[in-house]
Enzyme design. Structure first.
Site, PDB file in Angstrom:
ATOM      1  N   TRP A 209       0.846  -1.190   0.000  1.00  0.00           N
ATOM      2  CA  TRP A 209       0.000   0.000   0.000  1.00  0.00           C
ATOM      3  C   TRP A 209       0.889   1.250   0.000  1.00  0.00           C
ATOM      4  O   TRP A 209       1.856   1.314   0.742  1.00  0.00           O
ATOM      5  CB  TRP A 209      -0.916  -0.015   1.235  1.00  0.00           C
ATOM      6  CG  TRP A 209      -1.668   1.263   1.380  1.00  0.00           C
ATOM      7  CD1 TRP A 209      -2.720   1.672   0.621  1.00  0.00           C
ATOM      8  CD2 TRP A 209      -1.402   2.317   2.312  1.00  0.00           C
ATOM      9  NE1 TRP A 209      -3.123   2.923   1.026  1.00  0.00           N
ATOM     10  CE2 TRP A 209      -2.337   3.334   2.069  1.00  0.00           C
ATOM     11  CE3 TRP A 209      -0.455   2.492   3.337  1.00  0.00           C
ATOM     12  CZ2 TRP A 209      -2.363   4.526   2.804  1.00  0.00           C
ATOM     13  CZ3 TRP A 209      -0.490   3.674   4.063  1.00  0.00           C
ATOM     14  CH2 TRP A 209      -1.442   4.673   3.786  1.00  0.00           C
ATOM     15  N   ASP A 383     -15.217   9.365   0.258  1.00  0.00           N
ATOM     16  CA  ASP A 383     -15.736   8.633   1.420  1.00  0.00           C
ATOM     17  C   ASP A 383     -16.306   9.597   2.471  1.00  0.00           C
ATOM     18  O   ASP A 383     -15.785  10.690   2.653  1.00  0.00           O
ATOM     19  CB  ASP A 383     -14.542   7.860   2.011  1.00  0.00           C
ATOM     20  CG  ASP A 383     -14.979   6.777   2.962  1.00  0.00           C
ATOM     21  OD1 ASP A 383     -16.176   6.683   3.247  1.00  0.00           O
ATOM     22  OD2 ASP A 383     -14.089   6.029   3.416  1.00  0.00           O
ATOM     23  N   TRP A 430     -18.109   8.591  -4.495  1.00  0.00           N
ATOM     24  CA  TRP A 430     -17.331   7.422  -4.075  1.00  0.00           C
ATOM     25  C   TRP A 430     -18.235   6.318  -3.533  1.00  0.00           C
ATOM     26  O   TRP A 430     -19.169   6.583  -2.771  1.00  0.00           O
ATOM     27  CB  TRP A 430     -16.363   7.876  -2.982  1.00  0.00           C
ATOM     28  CG  TRP A 430     -15.442   6.842  -2.401  1.00  0.00           C
ATOM     29  CD1 TRP A 430     -14.172   6.559  -2.801  1.00  0.00           C
ATOM     30  CD2 TRP A 430     -15.685   6.004  -1.253  1.00  0.00           C
ATOM     31  NE1 TRP A 430     -13.610   5.585  -1.989  1.00  0.00           N
ATOM     32  CE2 TRP A 430     -14.525   5.230  -1.026  1.00  0.00           C
ATOM     33  CE3 TRP A 430     -16.774   5.829  -0.400  1.00  0.00           C
ATOM     34  CZ2 TRP A 430     -14.410   4.308   0.011  1.00  0.00           C
ATOM     35  CZ3 TRP A 430     -16.665   4.891   0.639  1.00  0.00           C
ATOM     36  CH2 TRP A 430     -15.489   4.143   0.828  1.00  0.00           C
ATOM     37  N   ARG A 462      -9.123  -2.898   8.193  1.00  0.00           N
ATOM     38  CA  ARG A 462      -9.692  -1.533   8.136  1.00  0.00           C
ATOM     39  C   ARG A 462     -11.112  -1.539   8.715  1.00  0.00           C
ATOM     40  O   ARG A 462     -12.025  -0.921   8.182  1.00  0.00           O
ATOM     41  CB  ARG A 462      -9.704  -0.981   6.704  1.00  0.00           C
ATOM     42  CG  ARG A 462      -9.595   0.539   6.687  1.00  0.00           C
ATOM     43  CD  ARG A 462      -9.981   1.171   5.362  1.00  0.00           C
ATOM     44  NE  ARG A 462      -9.692   2.594   5.386  1.00  0.00           N
ATOM     45  CZ  ARG A 462     -10.264   3.495   4.598  1.00  0.00           C
ATOM     46  NH1 ARG A 462     -11.138   3.138   3.699  1.00  0.00           N
ATOM     47  NH2 ARG A 462      -9.949   4.751   4.689  1.00  0.00           N
ATOM     48  N   LYS A 495     -16.343   6.561  -8.260  1.00  0.00           N
ATOM     49  CA  LYS A 495     -15.052   5.980  -7.870  1.00  0.00           C
ATOM     50  C   LYS A 495     -15.417   4.774  -7.024  1.00  0.00           C
ATOM     51  O   LYS A 495     -16.084   4.913  -6.001  1.00  0.00           O
ATOM     52  CB  LYS A 495     -14.270   7.012  -7.054  1.00  0.00           C
ATOM     53  CG  LYS A 495     -12.989   6.485  -6.413  1.00  0.00           C
ATOM     54  CD  LYS A 495     -12.244   7.606  -5.718  1.00  0.00           C
ATOM     55  CE  LYS A 495     -11.052   7.090  -4.937  1.00  0.00           C
ATOM     56  NZ  LYS A 495     -10.403   8.159  -4.165  1.00  0.00           N
ATOM     57  N   TRP A 496     -14.987   3.600  -7.456  1.00  0.00           N
ATOM     58  CA  TRP A 496     -15.382   2.338  -6.788  1.00  0.00           C
ATOM     59  C   TRP A 496     -14.142   1.766  -6.105  1.00  0.00           C
ATOM     60  O   TRP A 496     -13.171   1.405  -6.769  1.00  0.00           O
ATOM     61  CB  TRP A 496     -15.931   1.361  -7.828  1.00  0.00           C
ATOM     62  CG  TRP A 496     -16.509   0.109  -7.249  1.00  0.00           C
ATOM     63  CD1 TRP A 496     -15.824  -0.980  -6.805  1.00  0.00           C
ATOM     64  CD2 TRP A 496     -17.895  -0.187  -7.062  1.00  0.00           C
ATOM     65  NE1 TRP A 496     -16.689  -1.942  -6.365  1.00  0.00           N
ATOM     66  CE2 TRP A 496     -17.984  -1.476  -6.515  1.00  0.00           C
ATOM     67  CE3 TRP A 496     -19.087   0.503  -7.314  1.00  0.00           C
ATOM     68  CZ2 TRP A 496     -19.201  -2.096  -6.205  1.00  0.00           C
ATOM     69  CZ3 TRP A 496     -20.298  -0.125  -7.010  1.00  0.00           C
ATOM     70  CH2 TRP A 496     -20.351  -1.399  -6.466  1.00  0.00           C
ATOM     71  N   ASP A 497     -14.223   1.676  -4.789  1.00  0.00           N
ATOM     72  CA  ASP A 497     -13.056   1.300  -3.989  1.00  0.00           C
ATOM     73  C   ASP A 497     -13.152  -0.134  -3.470  1.00  0.00           C
ATOM     74  O   ASP A 497     -14.226  -0.751  -3.500  1.00  0.00           O
ATOM     75  CB  ASP A 497     -12.968   2.275  -2.798  1.00  0.00           C
ATOM     76  CG  ASP A 497     -11.545   2.649  -2.451  1.00  0.00           C
ATOM     77  OD1 ASP A 497     -10.645   1.823  -2.687  1.00  0.00           O
ATOM     78  OD2 ASP A 497     -11.341   3.759  -1.934  1.00  0.00           O
ATOM     79  N   SER A 545      -8.444   0.642  -5.302  1.00  0.00           N
ATOM     80  CA  SER A 545      -8.404  -0.349  -4.237  1.00  0.00           C
ATOM     81  C   SER A 545      -7.276   0.060  -3.311  1.00  0.00           C
ATOM     82  O   SER A 545      -6.121  -0.276  -3.555  1.00  0.00           O
ATOM     83  CB  SER A 545      -8.175  -1.735  -4.847  1.00  0.00           C
ATOM     84  OG  SER A 545      -7.897  -2.673  -3.858  1.00  0.00           O
ATOM     85  N   ASP A 566      -2.316   5.710  -3.153  1.00  0.00           N
ATOM     86  CA  ASP A 566      -2.676   6.722  -2.149  1.00  0.00           C
ATOM     87  C   ASP A 566      -1.474   7.592  -1.810  1.00  0.00           C
ATOM     88  O   ASP A 566      -1.610   8.589  -1.100  1.00  0.00           O
ATOM     89  CB  ASP A 566      -3.177   6.040  -0.862  1.00  0.00           C
ATOM     90  CG  ASP A 566      -4.640   5.622  -0.985  1.00  0.00           C
ATOM     91  OD1 ASP A 566      -5.314   6.108  -1.909  1.00  0.00           O
ATOM     92  OD2 ASP A 566      -5.085   4.802  -0.162  1.00  0.00           O
TER      93      ASP A 566
HETATM   94  C1  GLA Z   1      -8.890   4.418  -0.230  1.00  0.00           C
HETATM   95  C2  GLA Z   1      -8.660   5.214  -1.496  1.00  0.00           C
HETATM   96  C3  GLA Z   1      -8.592   6.689  -1.175  1.00  0.00           C
HETATM   97  C4  GLA Z   1      -9.862   7.122  -0.481  1.00  0.00           C
HETATM   98  C5  GLA Z   1     -10.087   6.271   0.753  1.00  0.00           C
HETATM   99  C6  GLA Z   1     -11.429   6.572   1.393  1.00  0.00           C
HETATM  100  O1  GLA Z   1      -7.801   4.455   0.587  1.00  0.00           O
HETATM  101  O2  GLA Z   1      -7.490   4.800  -2.124  1.00  0.00           O
HETATM  102  O3  GLA Z   1      -8.391   7.452  -2.333  1.00  0.00           O
HETATM  103  O4  GLA Z   1     -10.943   7.017  -1.363  1.00  0.00           O
HETATM  104  O5  GLA Z   1     -10.043   4.887   0.449  1.00  0.00           O
HETATM  105  O6  GLA Z   1     -11.648   5.820   2.520  1.00  0.00           O
END
Ligand code: GLA
Length: 759
Positions: A209, A383, A430, A462, A495-497, A545, A566
């Site tokens: 990560w 988020d 999101w 998480r 944006k799909w996480d 992700s 990130d």
């Molecule tokens: C992940 C994504 C971030 C953000 C957070 C929100 O870490 O990579 O860009 O959207 O989730 O919780």
């Protein structure tokens, strides 16, 4: 006069065609030999030859430089392999080496047939179909012609990019059930090395990560098997499903042949590379076999994901050009939103890094008001916007409850979305549809919807759990929730996480193999994207992700863009973008300019941050509420400049003239080449170094320009309004002597954008 010219052309054409016919020139496409069971898969610059002519085993005869004539073809087929079960078939370059017989190398298929038989002996069944204007080939194999166990090999050519897409379908024609315990997508065989001197270097990607796509290289050594993999249920950050094998140039083979490939699978995967003392190299890859299981009832079939691989004699830059082009080609083919190269990826604003969960209608309205005049084209709420009984104020709450939080957004999203639209921007939202916090209404109502084993604790990561997307009722519920928001507010982009790995993966109350859940979950994700895209053809979909955990070829072909990491610190980003550029089309790879670019030792200039993010789709994630007037002005000008040159960046090929290095001088230079060198954009960086950065930068020799053309060269450094320099120079001088960037001498965190246009 006109008539005699016409006659001349017709005669020339007839003569050329006749000569070609006599020589049997092999055109691009797939051709079968006129008398033998041998097929030639010919792309612009490569050939891939398979044959069942010798003894029924379908083996690879050649993969590499393009064969052009029938005499090449005959030479190839007069050298049939003599492998049999007696002279160990383990040596054979079988297209589908299955478990069983005297096969002891990596296999790609293992099946349990009735009576406990776990051995396959696949041979050509005499049936082959060439279709889609000679671009596709299907070949049937049977288990030694003993059973009705059928394997159909699929090949599809990407002619321009010298890439072959492979997969296969297993069909159970028996009257009893068959269990698959391994179904990797393909085995690729490289030419034998010529002696001990000929070495190959394997390029793979490592990471975690916030540190995705770190390029690693390893020399292949006989007897050593290399594996890159993810067992986490997603394609993941620990590695990415990509490989490249480069010939190390030497006297025998001075060219840098590169074989490269990527898997289109967003679940657990593996790629293995193995060589032996004879210099034979086999690459295999597909769904990870660790906990894979699939049951085939009589009459059922299973098709593997695609493993795409190609050959180039243009070294790693050639591979870096081809795989992103390939992904872009299929993305264009699949998505209505991506058909047109002139529809550029929007400059986006996302407040996640600036405010995290601190969202409200008023605050987001104020940010939208600030963002629009900067030139932002897409405004995304991340988020934190949902949850009623468990409001999403932090990451322990509310995931799964996709209802707008009434305190934060009392009237839902329509008023904000309308305002954003009035400001001339698109509106994005999101979601993390496959997840749930235990502290959520959804989990309280449907604890059975998460992946779990009965009686075994659920392991949080998480503070969340993974929903079983293999279940239709789960997918339907989430789809309706997401679609409801899109419809109600007129959302343009989601944006799909996916922020944790899978565990407890199984199917309950299922009369088949519960291990199928691994595959069903991934197919469920694909299905949701397809349904959303079908219902809302103009919807843009970002695959995220925890940063770059879902940016495999399978995700690239189904979505509009990916969030690469990130980690938005620009000097870290150079390394991440370097690795990711091996397979991701430039326009799909987003980079945000954020405030996470300083620590207490140094501040990275805004110009440097923009230049790093210029390398693909551009985003802004800074707290613009706290920007000074000067910062706001500069941001506007950088965005304006980006829009002027983004056709080159988003539609061009991204080459690295100087890769970022952790050991030597800390310089990195990219060149985006557009339309055969008609235009180019160079991004040059001198980044952080523990050593005094006192030296002058050598001229940077550009590539792929037209040596005879004159280019208008415009260089910007820290000031987006005023070019540092502007002049004209020939393509030859730029390529063979180089581009001088004296502004990058002496210092750290200096950078430049250079736009080259044919004058
Ligand atoms: C992940 C994504 C971030 C953000 C957070 C929100 O870490 O990579 O860009 O959207 O989730 O919780």
């Amino acid at each position: 006069m006109a008539l005699s010219r016409a006659i001349f052309f017709v005669v020339t054409w007839i003569t050329t065609t006749l000569i070609r016919g006599c020589l049997g020139k092999l055109d691009v496409g797939i051709h079968k030999h006129h008398s033998l069971d041998t097929w030639f898969l010919v792309t612009e610059k490569s050939s891939y030859v398979i044959s069942a002519a010798a003894n029924g085993y379908v083996v690879n005869m050649h993969w590499g430089k393009r064969l052009t004539h029938l005499d090449d073809l005959n030479a190839t087929v007069t050298e049939p392999p003599i492998w049999s079960q007696v002279i160990s078939v383990t040596e054979a370059r079988e297209e589908v080496p299955a478990f069983g017989g005297l096969r002891y190398r990596e296999n790609i298929l293992k099946a349990e047939l009735p009576k406990g038989i776990r051995e396959l002996n696949l041979q050509y069944a005499g049936n082959a179909t060439i279709s889609d204007h000679s671009r596709k080939l299907d070949l049937d194999l049977r288990d030694g012609n003993r059973t009705e166990f059928l394997v159909t090999l699929h090949y599809e050519l990407d002619i321009e990019n010298d890439i072959i897409r492979r997969s296969y379908t297993v069909y159970n024609g028996l009257d009893k059930r068959v269990n698959l315990s391994k179904a990797s997508s393909a085995a690729w065989h490289l030419p034998y090395a010529l002696g001990w001197d000929e070495q190959r270097e394997l390029t793979t990607l490592a990471g975690e990560w916030s540190q995705e796509a770190m390029v690693e290289t390893t020399r292949l050594a006989p007897g050593v098997k290399h594996t890159v993999e993810s067992t986490r249920g997603m394609s993941d950050h620990v590695s990415h499903p990509y490989f490249a094998l480069s010939q190390v140039p030497n006297a025998v083979n001075p060219s840098t042949d590169v074989y490269f490939g990527a898997l289109a699978w967003t679940g657990s995967w593996e790629i293995t590379v193995h060589t032996d003392t004879k210099g034979y190299v086999r690459v295999t890859g597909g769904i990870h076999h660790q906990d894979f299981g699939w049951t085939l009832e009589p009459g059922e079939s299973f098709t593997t994901p695609i493993f795409a691989a190609g050959y180039t004699d243009e070294g790693l830059p050639g591979a870096r050009k081809r795989m992103p082009r390939h992904a872009r080609k299929y993305q264009k083919r699949n998505l209505a939103t991506q058909k047109d190269d002139d529809v550029f990826h929007p400059v986006l604003y996302n407040s996640w890094e600036a405010v995290t969960f601190d969202l409200s209608f008023e605050k987001q309205m104020a940010l939208a008001d600030k963002a629009a005049p900067l030139g932002i084209e897409l405004f995304v709420v991340d988020d934190g916007w949902f949850g009623i009984d468990s409001p999403r104020d932090n990451d322990t709450l509310g995931l799964g409850d996709w209802d707008t939080n009434p305190k934060k957004f009392p009237n839902g999203f329509k008023p904000l979305a309308d305002h954003v639209h009035e400001l001339g921007m698109k509106f994005g939202l999101w979601f993390e549809g496959e997840m749930v916090n235990p502290n959520s209404d959804l989990y309280r109502e449907h604890p059975e919807w998460v992946f779990h084993y009965d009686g075994i604790p659920e392991y949080l990561s998480r503070t969340q759990l993974v929903l079983n997307f293999g279940l239709k009722e789960v997918r339907d519920h989430i789809f309706e929730k997401v679609a409801g928001h899109i419809e109600e507010a007129g959302i343009d982009y989601i944006k799909w996480d996916f922020n944790r790995p899978m565990q407890g993966v199984t199917m309950h109350d299922y009369d088949r193999n519960p291990q199928e859940a691994w595959v069903l979950a991934v197919e469920g994700y694909y299905e949701i994207i397809a349904r959303l895209k079908e219902r809302f053809p103009n919807l843009w979909f970002e695959s995220c992700s925890s940063g770059g955990g879902r940016m495999d070829l399978g995700a690239l072909e189904r979505t509009d863009q990916v969030w690469t990491s990130d980690n938005t610190r620009p000097d870290a980003r150079l390394f991440i973008q370097y690795g990711a550029s091996l397979w991701i089309p430039p326009r799909m790879k987003y980079g945000w300019v954020t405030d996470s670019s300083s620590d207490n030792r140094f501040e990275i200039p805004l110009s440097f941050r923009f230049h790093v993010s210029f390398m693909g789709g551009l985003g802004l994630g800074s707290n613009i509420n706290e920007f000074s007037k000067e910062q706001l002005e500069k941001t506007t000008h950088w965005i304006t400049l980006y829009k002027k040159i983004r056709h080159v960046i988003q539609n061009g090929d991204l080459d690295w003239l100087v890769p970022p290095s952790r050991v030597s001088e800390l310089i990195a230079v990219t060149e985006s080449i557009y339309n055969e060198g008609e235009e180019a954009v160079v991004l040059a960086f001198r980044h952080n170094s523990p050593f005094p950065a006192t030296g002058d930068l050598s001229p940077i020799r550009l590539r792929s320009l037209d040596q005879d053309a004159t280019y208008r060269v415009t260089i910007w450094q820290e000031d987006p309004t005023e070019p540092e320099d502007e002049y004209e120079m020939s393509g030859a001088l730029l390529m063979y002597r180089g581009l001088e960037l004296p502004g990058l001498n002496n210092g750290m965190f200096k950078s430049a954008v250079v736009w080259l246009q044919q004058a």
